[in-house]
Design an enzyme around this catalytic site. Structure first.
Site, PDB file in Angstrom:
ATOM      1  CG  HIS A  37      -1.403   1.055   1.575  1.00 57.31           C
ATOM      2  ND1 HIS A  37      -1.223   2.073   2.883  1.00 57.31           N
ATOM      3  CD2 HIS A  37      -2.612   2.061   1.102  1.00 57.31           C
ATOM      4  CE1 HIS A  37      -2.193   3.199   2.233  1.00 57.31           C
ATOM      5  NE2 HIS A  37      -2.954   2.971   1.126  1.00 57.31           N
ATOM      6  CG  HIS A 114      -0.302   9.308   0.661  1.00 58.39           C
ATOM      7  ND1 HIS A 114       0.180   8.674   1.965  1.00 58.39           N
ATOM      8  CD2 HIS A 114      -1.330   9.194   0.109  1.00 58.39           C
ATOM      9  CE1 HIS A 114      -1.097   8.530   2.448  1.00 58.39           C
ATOM     10  NE2 HIS A 114      -2.178   9.425   1.802  1.00 58.39           N
TER      11      HIS A 114
END
Length: 321
Positions: A37, A114
């Site tokens: 992830h 991110h």
């Protein structure tokens, strides 16, 4: 004849190559494949600006507290510690990739991002390609699922980058059930690229994003996560796509405040690991079972070996098909 490489003697860098022959013709949609992830978050550039997708509250927080704020953010945004080469050598074969332009970047580069920015995209893709060149029977899933600040020419740049780096290694988009290890090996394909943008419809080697659904539990509660994962698998479409089970807990703002200095790994992931790993161990791959399984800090709790070993149910005749 089945491979003599038993499931208790896994060579993680070449685990696909050493799977028993009885598994080679099974569709990849029915195999158990470990993934990471936010795969790129092992490197986060604290000197970079905040990502364009971040809310105004975060932008303001960083503008007031500067480097200190970014160091704290990093503790919660970094979900991996191993780089791409390390992940691949450990057995990871699915990569969750989020791409962004950087404000006021004179080079107009593309970056993994991110919250804060990570490495340049071309550098990460080259690193993955180097591994594939050395391990020609291993394959990867590259899932480009979020794009920030990208215009048409940025997508064109990324598509050209993929062509230049991977070339004939990329498998064109076809019916997912037709793709097996045997099929890919016969054609020397090693890369499946999933692209969550209409651009995918214009490029033969881009698989549409809807062929890689990834239901998100969005919870900090391990019990609720497991209930969600089980329900998602039950509702999984029988045919036509790959499928991701995200064994990932998502912190709330209140969770971050309570554990602001300790970070994601210590506050959430390590504490919930036993329950999450118990769920993974009880799963079976197959049309109505798990397929791709992703996690944070993939080196923890024998996650990778546990997922890979689930494939041996096919050899034992217990597959959930």
């Amino acid at each position: 004849m089945a491979s003599s490489q038993g499931k208790n003697e896994l060579k993680f860098a070449d685990w696909m190559a050493t799977l028993p022959e009885s598994i080679h013709s099974i569709p990849l949609t029915n195999l158990a494949i470990p993934g990471s992830h936010d795969s790129f978050s092992f490197y986060i550039d604290e000197a970079s600006p905040v990502g364009p997708e971040q809310p105004e509250t975060v932008q303001n927080f960083v503008s007031v507290f500067g480097t200190v704020a970014k160091k704290l953010m990093r503790k919660w945004l970094a979900t991996q510690t191993m780089n791409f080469t390390g992940q691949l050598g450990a057995g990871i074969r699915y990569f969750d990739l989020r791409i962004s332009t950087k404000p006021r970047d004179p080079d107009n580069e593309l970056y993994f991002a991110h919250g804060l920015f990570s490495a340049k995209v071309n550098e990460g893709l080259e690193e993955i390609n180097a591994f594939l060149t050395d391990h020609h029977k291993e394959l990867v899933f590259l899932d480009f699922n979020h794009f920030y600040g990208m215009q048409k020419y940025h997508h064109e740049k990324l598509v050209q980058m993929l062509k230049d780096i991977y070339g004939n290694k990329m498998c064109p988009a076809i019916f997912a059930q037709e793709v097996s290890l045997k099929y890919l090996w016969e054609k020397d394909y090693q890369v499946l690229v999933f692209y969550h943008s209409p651009v995918a419809l214009e490029v033969p080697f881009l698989w549409p994003g809807q062929m890689m659904p990834a239901p998100w539990a969005n919870t900090t509660d391990p019990e609720k996560l497991i209930q969600f994962l089980q329900a998602s698998i039950t509702e999984r479409r029988k045919k036509g796509s790959f499928f991701i089970s995200q064994v990932v807990l998502t912190p709330k703002a209140s969770t971050v405040v309570k554990g602001v200095a300790s970070g994601l790994r210590e506050t959430i992931t390590e504490r919930a690991l036993p329950a999450m790993m118990q769920w993974v161990r009880t799963q079976k791959p197959g049309e109505s079972g798990i397929n791709i399984v992703t996690a944070d800090f993939v080196e923890l709790g024998d996650f990778i070996s546990t997922v890979i070993k689930l494939n041996y149910v096919f050899e034992e005749g217990e597959a959930n098909t």
